[in-house]
Design a protein around this motif. Structure first.
Motif, mmCIF file in Angstrom:
data_model
loop_
_atom_site.group_PDB
_atom_site.id
_atom_site.type_symbol
_atom_site.label_atom_id
_atom_site.label_comp_id
_atom_site.label_asym_id
_atom_site.label_seq_id
_atom_site.Cartn_x
_atom_site.Cartn_y
_atom_site.Cartn_z
ATOM 1 N N LYS A 1 0.846 -1.202 0.000
ATOM 2 C CA LYS A 1 0.000 0.000 0.000
ATOM 3 C C LYS A 1 0.875 1.243 0.000
ATOM 4 N N SER A 2 0.418 2.304 -0.675
ATOM 5 C CA SER A 2 1.169 3.565 -0.653
ATOM 6 C C SER A 2 1.185 4.099 0.776
ATOM 7 N N ILE A 3 2.333 4.660 1.186
ATOM 8 C CA ILE A 3 2.444 5.183 2.554
ATOM 9 C C ILE A 3 2.673 6.688 2.506
ATOM 10 N N ARG A 4 1.733 7.412 3.061
ATOM 11 C CA ARG A 4 1.850 8.865 3.112
ATOM 12 C C ARG A 4 2.983 9.247 4.072
ATOM 13 N N ASN A 5 3.894 10.094 3.593
ATOM 14 C CA ASN A 5 5.064 10.515 4.383
ATOM 15 C C ASN A 5 5.901 9.326 4.876
ATOM 16 N N GLY A 6 5.798 8.198 4.184
ATOM 17 C CA GLY A 6 6.550 7.004 4.579
ATOM 18 C C GLY A 6 8.055 7.241 4.536
ATOM 19 N N VAL A 7 8.763 6.484 5.355
ATOM 20 C CA VAL A 7 10.225 6.629 5.445
ATOM 21 C C VAL A 7 10.872 5.292 5.074
ATOM 22 N N LEU A 8 11.880 5.367 4.201
ATOM 23 C CA LEU A 8 12.649 4.169 3.844
ATOM 24 C C LEU A 8 14.002 4.264 4.523
ATOM 25 N N GLU A 9 14.379 3.181 5.198
ATOM 26 C CA GLU A 9 15.683 3.186 5.869
ATOM 27 C C GLU A 9 16.589 2.156 5.197
ATOM 28 N N PHE A 10 17.718 2.647 4.697
ATOM 29 C CA PHE A 10 18.679 1.789 3.991
ATOM 30 C C PHE A 10 19.995 1.718 4.762
ATOM 31 N N ASP A 11 20.720 0.597 4.632
ATOM 32 C CA ASP A 11 22.089 0.575 5.171
ATOM 33 C C ASP A 11 23.052 1.140 4.123
ATOM 34 N N ASP A 12 24.337 1.154 4.441
ATOM 35 C CA ASP A 12 25.316 1.800 3.557
ATOM 36 C C ASP A 12 25.464 1.079 2.214
ATOM 37 N N ASN A 13 25.024 -0.183 2.143
ATOM 38 C CA ASN A 13 25.095 -0.916 0.872
ATOM 39 C C ASN A 13 23.820 -0.775 0.045
ATOM 40 N N GLY A 14 22.883 0.016 0.552
ATOM 41 C CA GLY A 14 21.631 0.187 -0.192
ATOM 42 C C GLY A 14 20.615 -0.897 0.080
ATOM 43 N N THR A 15 20.858 -1.714 1.120
ATOM 44 C CA THR A 15 19.879 -2.744 1.482
ATOM 45 C C THR A 15 18.771 -2.099 2.311
ATOM 46 N N LEU A 16 17.532 -2.403 1.953
ATOM 47 C CA LEU A 16 16.398 -1.807 2.662
ATOM 48 C C LEU A 16 16.224 -2.480 4.021
ATOM 49 N N LEU A 17 16.308 -1.677 5.090
ATOM 50 C CA LEU A 17 16.220 -2.210 6.452
ATOM 51 C C LEU A 17 14.813 -2.092 7.025
ATOM 52 N N GLN A 18 14.162 -0.958 6.728
ATOM 53 C CA GLN A 18 12.841 -0.715 7.325
ATOM 54 C C GLN A 18 11.985 0.121 6.388
ATOM 55 N N ILE A 19 10.689 -0.155 6.398
ATOM 56 C CA ILE A 19 9.714 0.735 5.745
ATOM 57 C C ILE A 19 8.832 1.245 6.882
ATOM 58 N N ILE A 20 8.936 2.545 7.142
ATOM 59 C CA ILE A 20 8.278 3.076 8.337
ATOM 60 C C ILE A 20 7.070 3.925 7.948
ATOM 61 N N ASP A 21 5.931 3.619 8.552
ATOM 62 C CA ASP A 21 4.769 4.493 8.437
ATOM 63 C C ASP A 21 4.753 5.373 9.690
ATOM 64 N N PRO A 22 5.121 6.646 9.558
ATOM 65 C CA PRO A 22 5.309 7.468 10.770
ATOM 66 C C PRO A 22 3.989 7.829 11.454
ATOM 67 N N LYS A 23 2.885 7.668 10.752
ATOM 68 C CA LYS A 23 1.547 7.964 11.317
ATOM 69 C C LYS A 23 1.545 9.291 12.077
ATOM 70 N N GLY A 24 2.106 10.310 11.453
ATOM 71 C CA GLY A 24 2.066 11.651 12.044
ATOM 72 C C GLY A 24 3.212 11.955 12.988
ATOM 73 N N LYS A 25 3.952 10.916 13.407
ATOM 74 C CA LYS A 25 5.078 11.154 14.336
ATOM 75 C C LYS A 25 6.294 11.681 13.583
ATOM 76 N N GLU A 26 7.132 12.451 14.259
ATOM 77 C CA GLU A 26 8.355 12.958 13.645
ATOM 78 C C GLU A 26 9.486 11.946 13.858
ATOM 79 N N LEU A 27 10.327 11.779 12.813
ATOM 80 C CA LEU A 27 11.478 10.874 12.932
ATOM 81 C C LEU A 27 12.764 11.670 12.713
ATOM 82 N N ALA A 28 13.825 11.261 13.379
ATOM 83 C CA ALA A 28 15.095 11.986 13.250
ATOM 84 C C ALA A 28 15.862 11.546 12.011
ATOM 85 N N HIS A 29 16.754 12.384 11.535
ATOM 86 C CA HIS A 29 17.701 12.072 10.452
ATOM 87 C C HIS A 29 17.018 11.634 9.160
#
Ligand SMILES: [Zn+2]
Length: 387
Positions: A15-43
């Protein structure tokens, strides 16, 4: 670690994620797909637009990059082929290939199914950050050199493999190959993925079904006083006879495909991937593929750019735009799947490319000027690689 976000994260299979965050490691491997649900995330790096997985260009001819702008547009298939023949001795320009590879990289293309007639593009592919599967293309109507052509293709495959570049054999098209050549190539197709220019033009359909038209005359006149050596078979019979042992077959263009009887393709139908290159079709003056017919076949559809000899750019985003514009029944989500996951499956790289799934290294592409209300591309939309 890198976190990127935009108005929406859109990927096939989720599903499409509004304001979703993708977290990758240094090799470009996807670690997390985060749905912030209105919360603020750092970095988090924030971008305006949507983020999609890296594109798969399922059909290109990198080695023709130096022919950009050389063959005038809208001359029809026969006129285009005459242009290709006339320019076949044009001096090879390695810089044009390097530039085309770099343009594809920046546009967000992560893998390419690339047709090659020789080894000239291998050094560029070896250095590229894009994954290439090379299809060494066989063609020729002279039956006397069919065996030698097959041998040459096998040598090219070996040469690519030695450079750690995956490669396989590809028959060019119905109208350009003798049946002897098909016979000589058949052992090379076993358990391999192949690619075939399929019903690109009305002239090709006329050639096969009625043995007439501009293309028929062109191919007959190539070898004056010689009998045309192309197979005396229907398209379905031809593909079944020679490509049945492949693992997958990419059928390219399909602009003149008006009906398709899955039954007569037997088990081969389950190996077919239909690749669309609409901007090339428009450039040459060929029909655009009929999406209703294609969707009825119920096999994966993929997208390619074809080469710079019949396109002004190598951009999957531009190909998606023209498909959406000409087929209002299509959704962006559907065409995005064609441009990403389906192409990755066709090239057997879907274990790491084609969608945002944890553990994959799919790349990430920002599409700007997206129409959020209609969830589709606008004429101003453009893509650029973030990862
Ligand atoms: Zn092509």
């Amino acid at each position: 670690m890198r976190r990127i976000s935009a108005n929406y994260i859109i990927s096939p299979n989720c599903k499409s994620i509004r304001n979703g965050v993708l977290e990758f490691d240094d090799n470009g491997t996807l670690l997390q797909i985060i749905d912030p649900k209105g919360k603020e995330l750092a970095h988090v790096e924030w971008y305006n637009g949507i983020i999609v997985p890296g594109f798969i260009n399922a059909h290109c001819h990198l080695e023709l990059s130096h022919l950009k702008g050389v063959i005038p547009p809208r001359q029809g298939m026969t006129g285009f082929l005459k242009g290709i023949f006339a320019n076949s001795k044009q001096e090879f320009n390695k810089q044009a290939l390097i530039d085309a590879d770099a343009a594809m990289f920046h546009e967000g293309i992560v893998a390419v199914g690339d047709i090659s007639n020789n080894d000239s593009s291998l050094p560029v592919k070896q250095k590229s950050k894009i994954y290439y599967h090379t299809f060494f293309e066989a063609l020729g109507l002279n039956t006397e050199i069919a065996a030698a052509t097959s041998l040459r293709i096998q040598e090219l495959i070996n040469k690519a493999n030695k450079l750690n570049l995956p490669a396989s054999a590809a028959p060019h098209a119905f109208y350009s190959m003798s049946e002897d050549l098909w016979e000589a190539l058949k052992p090379l197709f076993k358990s391999q993925v192949s690619s075939f220019h399929h019903l690109e033009s009305i002239d090709e359909k006329l050639f096969i079904e009625e043995q007439k038209g501009g293309l028929f005359e062109l191919m007959t006149n190539i070898r004056p006083n010689k009998k045309l050596t192309t197979p005396q078979l229907s398209m379905a019979a031809l593909l079944n006879k020679y490509l049945i042992d492949t693992s997958k077959v990419l059928l390219i263009h399909n602009g003149a495909l008006t009906d398709f009887e899955s039954d007569i393709y037997n088990t081969l139908v389950n190996k077919l991937y239909f690749v669309l290159c609409p901007l090339s079709n428009q450039y040459i003056g060929n029909p655009l593929p009929n999406i209703t017919t294609l969707k009825k076949i119920n096999r994966p559809i993929c997208i390619g750019t074809d080469s710079l000899s019949s396109n002004t750019q190598l951009s999957i985003c531009e190909e998606m735009k023209v498909l959406l514009l000409n087929n209002p029944q299509l959704t962006f989500q559907e065409v995005l799947q064609w441009a990403t996951l389906n192409g990755a499956q066709a090239l057997s790289v879907d274990h790491k490319l084609g969608s945002f799934e944890i553990g994959k290294q799919p790349g990430a592409v920002l599409i700007s000027h997206f129409d959020f209300e209609q969830t589709t591309l606008t004429q101003k939309s453009f893509a650029r690689r973030l990862m």
